[in-house]
Write a protein that holds these residues in place. Structure first.
Motif, mmCIF file in Angstrom:
data_model
loop_
_atom_site.group_PDB
_atom_site.id
_atom_site.type_symbol
_atom_site.label_atom_id
_atom_site.label_comp_id
_atom_site.label_asym_id
_atom_site.label_seq_id
_atom_site.Cartn_x
_atom_site.Cartn_y
_atom_site.Cartn_z
ATOM 1 N N PHE A 1 0.839 -1.211 0.009
ATOM 2 C CA PHE A 1 -0.080 -0.006 0.099
ATOM 3 C C PHE A 1 0.725 1.068 0.105
ATOM 4 O O PHE A 1 0.600 2.278 -0.625
ATOM 5 N N SER A 2 1.653 1.095 0.866
ATOM 6 C CA SER A 2 2.715 2.114 0.926
ATOM 7 C C SER A 2 3.530 2.664 -0.268
ATOM 8 O O SER A 2 3.544 3.800 -0.841
ATOM 9 N N ARG A 3 3.974 1.630 -1.155
ATOM 10 C CA ARG A 3 4.570 1.922 -2.466
ATOM 11 C C ARG A 3 3.838 2.453 -3.250
ATOM 12 O O ARG A 3 4.034 3.519 -3.976
ATOM 13 N N ILE A 4 2.392 1.872 -3.486
ATOM 14 C CA ILE A 4 1.682 2.315 -4.332
ATOM 15 C C ILE A 4 1.061 3.776 -4.157
ATOM 16 O O ILE A 4 0.949 4.606 -5.008
ATOM 17 N N TYR A 5 1.154 4.067 -2.855
ATOM 18 C CA TYR A 5 0.371 5.158 -2.386
ATOM 19 C C TYR A 5 1.648 6.369 -2.870
ATOM 20 O O TYR A 5 1.333 7.532 -3.386
ATOM 21 N N HIS A 6 2.567 6.157 -2.346
ATOM 22 C CA HIS A 6 3.863 6.927 -2.565
ATOM 23 C C HIS A 6 4.059 7.261 -4.103
ATOM 24 O O HIS A 6 4.308 8.370 -4.386
ATOM 25 N N GLN A 7 3.912 6.148 -4.854
ATOM 26 C CA GLN A 7 4.045 6.296 -6.329
ATOM 27 C C GLN A 7 3.064 7.531 -6.903
ATOM 28 O O GLN A 7 3.349 8.094 -7.585
ATOM 29 N N ASN A 8 1.826 7.188 -6.204
ATOM 30 C CA ASN A 8 0.806 8.146 -6.692
ATOM 31 C C ASN A 8 1.171 9.496 -6.187
ATOM 32 O O ASN A 8 0.942 10.274 -6.944
ATOM 33 N N GLN A 9 1.448 9.640 -5.175
ATOM 34 C CA GLN A 9 1.790 10.787 -4.425
ATOM 35 C C GLN A 9 2.982 11.701 -5.265
ATOM 36 O O GLN A 9 2.882 12.788 -5.458
ATOM 37 N N ARG A 10 3.906 10.808 -5.693
ATOM 38 C CA ARG A 10 4.923 11.137 -6.571
ATOM 39 C C ARG A 10 4.495 11.662 -7.600
ATOM 40 O O ARG A 10 4.962 12.814 -8.300
ATOM 41 N N ALA A 11 3.609 10.876 -8.322
ATOM 42 C CA ALA A 11 3.189 11.371 -9.643
ATOM 43 C C ALA A 11 2.483 12.758 -9.598
ATOM 44 O O ALA A 11 2.550 13.797 -10.379
ATOM 45 N N ASP A 12 1.659 12.965 -8.563
ATOM 46 C CA ASP A 12 1.117 14.478 -8.372
ATOM 47 C C ASP A 12 2.155 15.268 -8.204
ATOM 48 O O ASP A 12 2.053 16.574 -8.567
ATOM 49 N N LYS A 13 2.987 15.077 -7.199
ATOM 50 C CA LYS A 13 4.140 15.912 -7.033
ATOM 51 C C LYS A 13 4.724 16.368 -8.113
ATOM 52 O O LYS A 13 5.122 17.442 -8.213
ATOM 53 N N ARG A 14 5.097 15.337 -8.902
ATOM 54 C CA ARG A 14 5.778 15.692 -10.114
ATOM 55 C C ARG A 14 4.906 16.665 -11.129
ATOM 56 O O ARG A 14 5.678 17.589 -11.621
ATOM 57 N N ARG A 15 3.930 16.351 -11.057
ATOM 58 C CA ARG A 15 2.866 17.170 -12.050
ATOM 59 C C ARG A 15 2.911 18.806 -11.344
ATOM 60 O O ARG A 15 3.090 19.807 -12.126
ATOM 61 N N ALA A 16 2.757 18.637 -10.238
ATOM 62 C CA ALA A 16 3.002 20.109 -9.677
ATOM 63 C C ALA A 16 4.268 20.808 -9.954
ATOM 64 O O ALA A 16 4.295 22.022 -10.183
ATOM 65 N N GLN A 17 5.392 19.927 -9.522
ATOM 66 C CA GLN A 17 6.673 20.531 -9.826
ATOM 67 C C GLN A 17 6.945 21.028 -11.009
ATOM 68 O O GLN A 17 7.343 21.928 -11.241
ATOM 69 N N LYS A 18 6.349 20.157 -12.018
ATOM 70 C CA LYS A 18 6.715 20.272 -13.492
ATOM 71 C C LYS A 18 6.122 21.618 -13.668
ATOM 72 O O LYS A 18 6.766 22.332 -14.451
ATOM 73 N N LYS A 19 4.998 21.795 -13.371
ATOM 74 C CA LYS A 19 4.559 23.403 -13.768
ATOM 75 C C LYS A 19 5.265 24.375 -13.390
ATOM 76 O O LYS A 19 5.798 25.360 -14.039
ATOM 77 N N ALA A 20 5.605 24.254 -12.012
ATOM 78 C CA ALA A 20 6.733 25.477 -11.454
ATOM 79 C C ALA A 20 7.804 25.327 -12.322
ATOM 80 O O ALA A 20 8.376 26.471 -12.582
ATOM 81 N N ARG A 21 8.500 24.239 -12.615
ATOM 82 C CA ARG A 21 9.757 24.214 -13.216
ATOM 83 C C ARG A 21 9.565 24.801 -14.737
ATOM 84 O O ARG A 21 10.461 25.282 -15.031
ATOM 85 N N LEU A 22 8.747 24.326 -15.183
ATOM 86 C CA LEU A 22 8.338 24.918 -16.671
ATOM 87 C C LEU A 22 8.407 26.389 -16.786
ATOM 88 O O LEU A 22 8.963 27.119 -17.629
ATOM 89 N N ALA A 23 7.621 26.920 -15.563
ATOM 90 C CA ALA A 23 7.321 28.416 -15.685
ATOM 91 C C ALA A 23 8.635 28.916 -15.482
ATOM 92 O O ALA A 23 9.232 29.997 -15.900
ATOM 93 N N ARG A 24 9.682 28.276 -14.392
ATOM 94 C CA ARG A 24 11.077 29.078 -14.338
ATOM 95 C C ARG A 24 11.719 28.656 -15.530
ATOM 96 O O ARG A 24 12.608 29.796 -15.812
ATOM 97 N N ILE A 25 11.777 27.926 -16.141
ATOM 98 C CA ILE A 25 12.545 27.733 -17.550
ATOM 99 C C ILE A 25 12.188 28.567 -18.330
ATOM 100 O O ILE A 25 12.857 29.124 -19.146
ATOM 101 N N ARG A 26 10.791 28.757 -18.479
ATOM 102 C CA ARG A 26 10.338 29.870 -19.382
ATOM 103 C C ARG A 26 10.970 31.104 -19.150
ATOM 104 O O ARG A 26 11.571 31.661 -20.225
ATOM 105 N N VAL A 27 10.826 31.580 -17.955
ATOM 106 C CA VAL A 27 11.415 32.963 -17.370
ATOM 107 C C VAL A 27 12.695 33.051 -17.876
ATOM 108 O O VAL A 27 13.039 33.955 -18.448
ATOM 109 N N ALA A 28 13.625 31.967 -17.647
ATOM 110 C CA ALA A 28 14.906 32.119 -17.980
ATOM 111 C C ALA A 28 15.239 32.170 -19.471
ATOM 112 O O ALA A 28 15.988 32.720 -19.980
ATOM 113 N N LYS A 29 14.403 31.459 -20.084
ATOM 114 C CA LYS A 29 14.626 31.506 -21.564
ATOM 115 C C LYS A 29 14.224 32.703 -22.058
ATOM 116 O O LYS A 29 15.111 33.293 -23.119
ATOM 117 N N THR A 30 13.136 33.140 -21.914
ATOM 118 C CA THR A 30 12.841 34.785 -22.303
ATOM 119 C C THR A 30 13.865 35.739 -21.850
ATOM 120 O O THR A 30 14.088 36.647 -22.636
#
Lengths: 195, 655
Positions: free
Chosen positions: B406-435
């Motif tokens: 249960f813990s493994r699957i739960y954390h995997q899901n959490q990781r996916a959500d966390k990655r999604r949230a982080q990705k948005k922030a990361r892409l925004a930062r990258i965009r700013v740097a590139k512009t």
């Protein structure tokens, strides 16, 4: 076997004993010490045992069964009969085969055929050798291997070699008969520059 | 024959002398060794770290880069070594593969970096040795899952060009966050599920007495009200189920899925009740059916990811659960039997039969200990204590396995959500740097043009206006500039400092810069996360117009009496325009090169539209001789550049 570590004689000594140059000895030792890609159970402990011989030969002759011939070959190389071929034995054998005189080569061949090392080649011994050689060919041959082909071959051999028709071939008969045969003499020179 | 056994070939050939005397016919001639190379040391320089090995070692695997002649491409004549600009750490493993025949996977290495290196050297990862293969496969699987998650989330953000109504509905059901309507629907159904569950519960609460009869549960007292509530809920659920059925891409699969079965089971009792109200005999069965109404609570699992994970965990731990059940059953039977026979002697014993003892055993093994059945004999007490001690053990053993799953699957899901949230922030930062970097380029370009313009004006003291850029920057900018010239497109300058004058020339190619920027923004927002080639291919029509437009551009002839700098840029322009007109088919690839090369320059603008905007800089009158000196344009009807120059505008071009 693998725990016994064997260090070979010094390079200069081997160079003096054999007919190889230092560079050739280096190349040979590299291959001997690390018989990649064979299993490394035996090496790099410094000696090669019968299984390695068999494995090497099976790589070269994949269609047939070369275990028997490899066994005889091992016995021919393992001159001190301790169950393992050290680098010195290896070099000694190769030196004769590649750089020796025709006399030495014929001697070595006789030693190979004489399975029990009693100085005489009997028909049974020769039959074993012959069968081993034919086994290396495998089943898929053309023309198809006949059952008594080895026996026939042994008969031919003995007719040629056995001068006094006593059923065994001695070393002198062997060398004498070979020296008379053109083909054999020529083929002895075949692998002069293998290294 | 394995390549490496070649090392033993001399031995095999030598031993062939053993066949000579028995041969009946002459031997064939030995192959002549023409260029017999002595085995030599090869130096492999990998990013400065020198590895040395024998040539024959590398030749053991002739189908890899190092074993074949492909390595000659990396041979450095001056230093007589092979230079590879790759990671030396991974190269160590690669070289050991040649030496020992076993490819190892170093655990500290990133899996994708390792894969890249293997691909470069032409080595298949399948030959990783047994010692490291498991680890490699595990990490590869993890990485693939991660990539899949990323792709999924990317796909979700993509706005698909044309979804049918049915597909939109399905997407709305599956991901409530896609549209507000879906979100509303999601919350409404959740609310009604809660209402329904609470209704079922409250129905049975005793509600106060009606004078003259015994205490009634609320359900019977306010039966009409409860019936209306129930009807409303069931109607909502029915509508939801039918809508889902309609929208499902594969109806058969949908019907078989767990959630839909729960839905059906939740609403069935009501309909069956409607049908069977008047039949007294089956009303008992009907009452039983009402139990199934409690399944409505499972509908919450659509709303809660944790519940889904729990269900999935239980499913994946089925074998452990089965083992738990089996071992418990065994223990129960054993202890029940023992207790029954131990307590048989005592009088008034509650252990009337073995099945009756089951209850005692279960209660004791789970350490509940109700106390309704207790052993009285000494033997019974002894065995009873053994029973309770062993119960703890038997239950405790499989539970950690389930928990860890249960813990493994739960954390995997959490990781996916966390990655999604982080990705948005990361892409925004990258965009700013590139512009930021693109702005730097545009700044320098502008400054460069200004410099050129000012040079022509003959004001040398203002030549050094603008920021000084490093060599790297200037080379980079030059490269971007070349690319612009190549494609005939240009990067949009959005600095309000430079005034934009819309074309005073009547030319359909020019549009207002602000309007264009708006368009650009919209398209870039939509297309940014997606891969670029689809966006390219989705606008073929526009591309052809681009090509046609570009072909209309004039070709400037180099012979004019312009100052050297201007001449050079004109030459660039001319050559590139020739390219543009002659090879319209290549523009797609060049534009895609454009996209790949310069991520930060809002690449998607290029694909959507190609227009030119005019950026006016106060130009010196020195430019006018250029305009006059130019012969009339080659292709008719294209007065783009001459009018541009004539109006004292420097055409920076843009898209």
């Amino acid at each position: 076997m693998a725990t016994v570590r064997h260090r070979p004689e010094a390079l200069e000594l081997l160079e003096a004993q054999s007919k190889f140059t230092k560079k050739e000895l280096q190349i040979l030792y590299r291959g001997f010490k690390n018989p990649w890609p064979l299993s490394l159970r035996e090496c790099p402990s410094g000696v090669v045992n019968e299984d390695t011989f068999k494995e090497i030969y099976s790589q070269f002759f994949p269609q047939g069964d070369s275990t028997t011939y490899a066994h005889f070959l091992f016995n021919a190389f393992d001159t001190d009969h301790n169950g393992a071929v050290s680098f010195e034995d290896f070099i000694k054998g190769l030196s004769i085969l590649l750089r020796g005189t025709v006399q030495e080569k014929l001697n070595w061949a006789f030693n190979l055929y004489d399975i029990n090392k009693d100085g005489y080649i009997t028909k049974e011994e020769m039959l074993d050798i012959m069968k081993a050689i034919y086994d290396m060919m495998g089943k898929c041959t053309y023309p198809v291997l006949k059952e008594d082909a080895p026996r026939q071959h042994v008969e031919t051999f003995f007719q040629k070699m056995d001068k006094n028709k006593d059923g065994v071939v001695t070393i002198d008969e062997f060398i004498e008969s070979c020296q008379k045969d053109e083909n054999i003499m020529r083929s002895m020179q075949l692998f002069e520059n293998v290294i | 024959m394995a390549a490496g056994v070649a090392a033993w070939l001399p031995f095999a050939r030598a031993a062939a002398i053993g066949w000579m005397p028995v041969a009946n016919c002459p031997m064939p001639l030995a192959p002549a060794d023409k260029n017999k190379r002595q085995d030599e040391l090869i130096v492999l320089n990998v990013s400065g770290r020198r590895f040395q090995t024998w040539r024959t070692t590398l030749e053991r695997y002739p189908d890899t880069l190092l074993g074949s002649t492909e390595k000659e491409f990396f041979f450095n004549e001056d230093t007589k070594e092979y230079f590879f600009d790759r990671d030396p750490e991974v190269f160590r493993c690669v070289l050991n593969f040649y030496r020992t025949g076993k490819l190892h996977y170093p655990r500290y290495e990133c899996i994708s970096a390792y894969d890249d290196e293997l691909a470069f050297y032409g080595i298949l990862p399948e030959i990783i040795g047994d010692c490291c293969y498991e680890e490699y496969k595990d990490r590869k699987r993890e990485n693939a899952e991660r990539l899949m998650d990323d792709n999924d989330s990317e796909n979700n953000q993509e706005s698909m060009p044309s979804l049918s109504f049915r597909q939109t509905m399905w997407r709305a059901f599956e991901n409530p966050h896609t549209s507000t309507l879906a979100l509303v629907f999601y919350y409404v159904t959740g609310f009604f599920i809660a209402v329904s569950v609470i209704t079922n519960v409250v129905e049975t609460v005793p509600c106060g007495t009606v004078p003259g009869s015994k205490e009634l549960p609320c359900g019977e007292r306010y039966s009409v009200a409860f019936f209306c509530l129930d009807t409303a809920c069931v109607m909502i659920f029915t509508v939801e189920y039918l809508l889902r059925l309609f929208a499902a891409p594969s109806r058969y699969r949908f019907i078989r899925s767990v959630m839909s079965i729960i839905d059906v089971v939740a609403i069935m009792p009501y309909y069956i009740g409607l049908v069977m109200t008047n039949n007294e005999d089956v009303s008992g069965a009907f009452v039983t059916l009402r139990v199934f109404r409690v399944f409505r609570i499972f509908k919450f699992s659509r709303h809660s990811q944790g519940l889904r994970i729990l269900g999935y965990t239980l499913k994946s731990c089925a074998s452990e659960l089965g083992f738990l059940l089996f071992s418990l059953t065994m223990a129960i039977i054993i202890f029940a039997t023992v207790m029954f026979y131990a307590e048989k002697g005592s009088s008034a014993s509650k252990f009337t039969s073995i099945p009756a003892s089951f209850w005692y055993t279960i209660v004791t093994m789970t350490t509940l200990g109700y106390g309704d059945m207790v052993p009285k004999t000494i033997a019974g007490k002894i065995f009873g204590s053994i029973c309770s001690l062993s119960g703890v053990l038997v239950i405790a053993l499989p539970v950690p396995v389930i928990v860890s799953n249960f813990s493994r699957i739960y954390h995997q899901n959490q990781r996916a959500d966390k990655r999604r949230a982080q990705k948005k922030a990361r892409l925004a930062r990258i965009r700013v740097a590139k512009t930021g970097s693109s702005n730097a380029y545009l700044h320098s370009k502008r400054n460069g043009l200004l410099n050129e313009a000012l040079e022509l004006m003959g004001t040398p003291e203002e030549e050094h206006m603008g920021k000084t850029t490093s060599l790297i920057e200037s080379q980079h900018h030059h490269l971007l500039h070349c690319l612009e010239k190549t494609t005939g497109l240009s990067y949009l300058v959005d600095d309000p400092l430079l005034s934009v004058r819309t074309s005073t020339i009547k030319n359909h190619e020019f549009i207002d810069e602000q309007m264009f920027e708006q368009n650009c923004m919209e398209s870039s927002m939509q297309n940014y996360p997606s891969t670029r080639s689809p966006s390219l291919s989705s606008h073929p029509g526009l591309m052809t117009t681009c090509c046609s437009r570009r072909s209309k551009k004039t070709t400037h002839l180099p012979n004019s009496n312009l100052p050297a700098t201007r001449l050079r840029s004109m030459q660039e322009l001319s050559t590139i325009h020739i390219q543009g007109s002659e090879q319209p088919s290549l523009t797609t690839s060049r534009s895609s090169l454009n996209l790949k090369a310069d991520d930060g320059l809002r690449p998607n603008c290029k694909t959507s539209q190609i227009t030119t905007a005019i950026i006016s800089i106060p130009t010196p009158p020195a430019l006018t001789p250029e305009g006059e000196g130019r012969p009339p344009p080659a292709s008719p009807g294209s007065n783009t550049n001459i009018p541009a120059i004539a109006s004292n505008v420097v055409k920076v071009s843009a898209l």
